[in-house]
Design an enzyme around this catalytic site. Structure first.
Site, PDB file in Angstrom:
ATOM      1  N   LEU A  76       0.827  -1.205   0.000  1.00 18.89           N
ATOM      2  CA  LEU A  76       0.000   0.000   0.000  1.00 18.89           C
ATOM      3  C   LEU A  76       0.861   1.254   0.000  1.00 18.89           C
ATOM      4  CD1 LEU A  76      -2.940  -0.920   2.384  1.00 18.89           C
ATOM      5  CD2 LEU A  76      -2.921  -0.826  -0.096  1.00 18.89           C
ATOM      6  N   HIS A 299      -1.262 -10.388  17.637  1.00 20.18           N
ATOM      7  CA  HIS A 299      -2.677 -10.283  17.281  1.00 20.18           C
ATOM      8  C   HIS A 299      -3.461 -11.368  18.015  1.00 20.18           C
ATOM      9  CE1 HIS A 299      -6.334 -10.102  14.969  1.00 20.18           C
ATOM     10  NE2 HIS A 299      -5.893  -9.033  14.357  1.00 20.18           N
ATOM     11  N   ARG A 364      -5.820  -4.951  20.910  1.00 20.07           N
ATOM     12  CA  ARG A 364      -5.179  -6.234  20.661  1.00 20.07           C
ATOM     13  C   ARG A 364      -4.216  -6.680  21.752  1.00 20.07           C
ATOM     14  NH1 ARG A 364      -4.117  -5.327  14.208  1.00 20.07           N
ATOM     15  NH2 ARG A 364      -6.318  -5.508  13.677  1.00 20.07           N
TER      16      ARG A 364
END
Lengths: 687, 247
Positions: A76, A299, A364
């Site tokens: 990205l 995570h 998280r």
């Protein structure tokens, strides 16, 4: 700790200088000068980015085509930056190790992307997104950068929709939202469980459009192995063509690293197999600071490990926690029962119990630690797996908690759940052989995303002139922890909107003196690469690169994983140094350098991971506080939550390369004070 | 599990390769197919033989990098990517044949690795919406009816793995092409360039040497993302309209 001088915004700085009292890492590092961001903006926080865009120098469109930009990485951040800079008219060369830019690991992000659009009128705003992100990062992110990120979030959604990204929509045709961990508003835009894929394809298509237009030249199956520095400025890179083995020089006026994260230092992680630290680490060895390397996000919702053969871990988007309830049996003797045989009263919905206001949507780091504690208490579920007992022996433990969609399926119907999460549940069924519509899913924390990375200023430039770093590869926006759906936001914000506006200030200083391919600095960098490749092939030992990687991963997960201690980290450093010595004497790589040689590629990446692992442990050892993804057992509240020490550690640890004498690194610690003018540092609470 | 693997080995630059046989032991049914190959490669290196080159990256079924014809089927017996195929789909004692993607447009680089850059060139020839950074209108300014948004999404999930081409007896990439045409064609943003897009993408497809579609449907049944065959009908419809309109 409040300063007596007011900031230009009219507010007091809440922290001006940190004085470190504890020094657990004494002897492992040397102390350098403090680092100051030369591009740090001042003034009212809401105006800083606008003012920066105005004051940064412009480059006349006719001059842009005379300027050359190299970008390493096509995710990205890199893909978006290459597309935007190409579109602006610069000459861009973009590199990736995959066979196509479309395969960058951003493609695997599932859940969503945050934006302060306030389409739900539920109290969201740029300021609230900024606040949530700084708090979520446990007050270890840079305030100005995060504010800019929240501002640009709004433009990202517009840009992606215009590109044809098929976000989820309401029946009326308008965009839909959902919630993510650590927030109480609904601001996450998503494309089922494949948001990263759709955003990346948008950036990839924009990039290919520029390739066709001739502004961008793309090099696939190329790996950057060295950065070329001339007179203190980054002027190019050395690459290896992974098909022919050719070592090539590419010179440019500016180099951008957008090479992603390094979670694969743990061997098992949710990263792609090829994700590596080499580009950043090669730059670090040439003088670029590596900041906060120990901040690793674990995570909470990944598919648990099943055995020693496993090559990677798969994440299940935390958006499932919108509808799924997390629980374990109250009684350890129920752990081997089928979940449907455990009565409602015998289930412990521990996140809802401990954190009533955020419930299953706590951030998280908090959800991960809570799951670990449940399993440590002997209330984990799933098969028993062998693990080290911390005393040099082995023990059998269950490492899993239930993520239960039963109530949501009853409430919303199977169709609705399928529409929201289909590919995630399919993926789960495929990997585990269990049907998540029938049986609660089993999840456990896994290494996912790194908040550390190369140090950059507000302009995304490293401490080496002309070397920029964006996306996950830099350190600046997430602090010690990353809220869900903010990584995609950072990648695209950096790529489409920030870098093009900051890099032009540097490029405006051009045209730069041309660097010939036989410049001594170029020749030296090339020679270093050639010698390294030859060295890997010449050792002819007995252990594969893969086995060194596995050994490193075990050390990192055990001692620098979810919980760290002074003693454990010191043990880890000693073990890593030993591993490094045995790598250089006992590595076995077959084949030649002048062809596709996947083991050779792997060897180069593994030794960089080994060196990085050593630095991560030193950073973790030094930071005797708990914050976000860094949990030091010595520093916790009476309830077992992370306890920060702002008086000692409200700084970014920017590590300089200090050499590697006799197999032991002695990095140089440069501190950058974190100064908050708009937000007051508080103990985080999600109760 | 104990298996016999028959694997296509081809040296880099060699005009042809050959199937070589490797026995393998200690395969667990929880392993993915690629983890089984990792195990084989570790064994090969220890025995002093060069490991088998194959492509993989995300190993969670989304990057599209993994390939392999397994027993003559693209990605093997299940409708999924090779990285998500697990050894529980095979039986102890099985013989498994592993080959690279079958298509002359995807030349073999080495062993099981092929070059799929033709797909990038098809996208370069119109597989995008022309929007400059910073010139996008407010996202909710153009509503997209939900059924259209869903069809667009369903076809946008193509991972560009190339299984459709490898499975097609005629080596056509029409499913890949149709998926992109439908993804962009269902959205209001995709309309201005709709007909130029289809003609230029098809021209590049043909120029690369992919075959024409003869409606056999192997592509859709091999597609790990279950892209429906009707995207090819959509492709043909858009192409006819484009030709009629003189694009």
């Amino acid at each position: 700790m409040a300063s007596s001088t007011k900031d230009l915004s009219g507010l007091y700085a809440t922290n001006e200088a940190s004085v470190q009292k504890s020094d657990d890492a004494a002897g492992y590092y040397t102390l350098g000068e403090n680092v100051v961001d030369p591009s740090a903006p001042t003034g009212v926080i809401a105006d800083r980015w606008t003012n920066t865009k105005f004051t940064n120098a412009l480059v006349n469109p006719a001059n842009r085509r005379k300027l050359n930009v190299i970008i390493v990485g096509t995710g990205l951040a890199g893909g978006a930056a290459a597309a935007t800079l190409g579109e602006a008219g610069y000459n861009v060369k973009v590199f990736c190790y995959q066979d196509s830019p479309r395969r960058a690991h951003s493609i695997a992000a599932q859940g969503g992307i945050n934006a302060a659009k306030n389409y739900k009128e539920d109290g969201d705003s740029v300021y609230r997104l900024f606040y949530d992100t700084v708090k979520g990062g446990d007050y270890r992110a840079r305030e100005s950068n995060v504010y800019r990120l929240a501002q640009e979030s709004v433009n990202i959604i517009d840009q992606c929709v215009a590109q044809g990204v098929p976000f989820a929509r309401e029946y009326g045709g308008l965009l839909d939202n959902r919630s993510f961990g650590g927030v109480q508003v609904s601001r996450t835009f998503y494309a089922r469980g494949q948001t990263g894929q759709q955003l990346l394809l948008g950036a990839y298509q924009a990039l290919e459009r520029q390739v066709a237009a001739g502004t961008v030249e793309q090099f696939t199956r190329h790996e950057m192995l060295e950065v070329v520095i001339v007179d203190g400025k980054a002027r190019g890179i050395i690459t290896r063509d992974m098909v022919t083995g050719a070592i090539d020089t590419h010179t440019a006026d500016v180099v951008v690293l957008a090479s992603g994260g390094y979670s694969n230092v743990y061997y098992l992680s949710t990263n792609a197999m090829g994700s590596n630290v080499t580009a950043a680490w090669r730059a670090h060895r040439k003088g670029a600071y590596m900041a906060n390397p120990c901040y690793t996000q674990i995570h909470p919702t990944c598919i648990p490990v099943t055995g020693a053969h496993q090559s990677k871990l798969t994440l299940m988007s935390e958006s499932l926690r919108n509808d799924g309830r997390v629980w374990v049996p109250k009684k350890a003797e129920d752990c081997d029962k089928h979940p449907s045989d455990i009565a409602e009263d015998d289930r412990d919905y521990f996140l809802e119990r401990i954190y009533p206001s955020f419930g299953n949507l706590v951030p998280r780091d908090i959800a991960s630690r809570a799951a670990k504690y449940m399993c440590d208490e002997g209330r984990g579920v799933g098969p028993q797996i062998e693990e080290p007992d911390g005393q040099g022996g082995k023990r059998m433990m269950r490492r899993g908690v239930y993520l239960d969609l039963t109530a949501a399926i009853a409430r919303l119907g199977k169709d609705k759940i399928e529409e929201k999460y289909d590919n995630l549940l399919d993926m789960y069924a495929r990997i585990t052989g269990e049907d998540p519509y029938q049986v609660p899913m089993r999840i456990y924390p896994a290494v996912h995303y790194v908040m550390g990375g190369l140090w950059v200023g507000y302009d995304l430039q490293t401490n080496i002139e002309g070397l920029y770093c964006t996306g996950e590869a830099n350190f600046s926006d997430h602090g010690a922890n990353r809220l869900g759906a903010s990584a995609l936001m950072q990648g695209l914000s950096d790529g489409y909107f920030v870098l093009p506006n900051t890099i032009r200030d540097y490029l405006a200083k051009g045209p730069f003196e041309e660097i010939s391919e036989d410049h001594p600095a170029v020749l030296q960098a090339r020679q270093e690469v050639e010698e390294r490749v030859a060295k890997f092939l010449s050792i002819q030992g007995t252990q594969t690169a893969e086995s060194f990687h596995k050994q490193l991963g075990h050390i990192m997960w055990e001692y620098c994983g979810m919980e760290r201690t002074e003693e454990g980290l010191k043990t880890a450093i000693a073990k890593i140094r030993e591993l490094k010595r045995s790598f250089w004497s006992d590595l076995k790589v077959l084949g030649k350098g002048e062809e596709l040689n996947q083991d050779l590629e792997k060897a180069g990446r593994v030794i960089d991971f080994i060196e990085l692992g050593e630095l991560m442990c030193i950073d973790a050892l030094n930071r005797r506080e708990s914050c976000g993804g860094h949990f030091r057992a010595e520093s916790q509240t009476p309830e077992g939550e992370a306890l920060r020490h702002d008086d000692e550690f409200a700084y970014v640890a920017a590590w300089g390369w200090g050499g590697d004498e006799g197999g032991a690194q002695t990095p140089v610690l440069h501190k950058e004070d974190l100064i908050y003018t708009a937000i007051e540092m508080k103990q985080r609470s999600y109760k | 599990m104990k298996l016999t693997l028959k694997i296509w080995r081809q040296n880099q630059g060699a005009a042809t390769g050959a199937i070589k046989e490797y026995p393998i032991d200690g395969v667990s049914s929880d392993m993915s197919f690629l983890e089984m190959l990792d195990l084989l490669n570790e064994n090969l290196v220890h025995a002093g033989e060069e490991p088998v080159a194959f492509d993989s990256d995300c190993r969670e079924g989304i990057c599209g990098m993994c390939s392999l014809m397994i027993n003559g089927q693209a990605h093997g017996p299940e409708v999924t990517t090779t990285c998500q195929l697990h050894m529980r789909s095979f039986k102890d004692g099985d013989t498994i044949t592993i080959e690279p993607w079958r298509s002359s447009v995807f030349p073999i680089v080495k062993d099981l690795v092929v070059d799929r850059s033709a797909f990038d060139r098809i996208i370069q020839n119109g597989g995008y919406i022309s929007v400059n950074t910073g010139s996008a209108p407010e996202a909710n300014a153009a509503p997209v009816p939900r059924p259209k948004a869903q069809r667009s999404f369903n076809t946008a999930t193509c991972i560009g793995c190339g299984a459709c081409v490898a499975a097609c007896p005629n080596g056509s990439a029409s499913l890949f092409l149709g998926a992109k045409i439908t993804h962009l064609g269902e959205l209001p943003q995709g309309q201005p360039e709709r007909y130029e897009r289809v003609t230029s993408m098809v021209a590049q497809h043909d120029h690369e040497g992919f075959g024409g579609c003869t409606n056999i449907g192997e592509c859709a049944s091999a597609c790990p993302k279950e892209i429906p065959l009707d995207v090819i009908a959509q492709l043909n419809k858009d192409l006819r309209t484009a030709i009629k309109q003189g694009h």
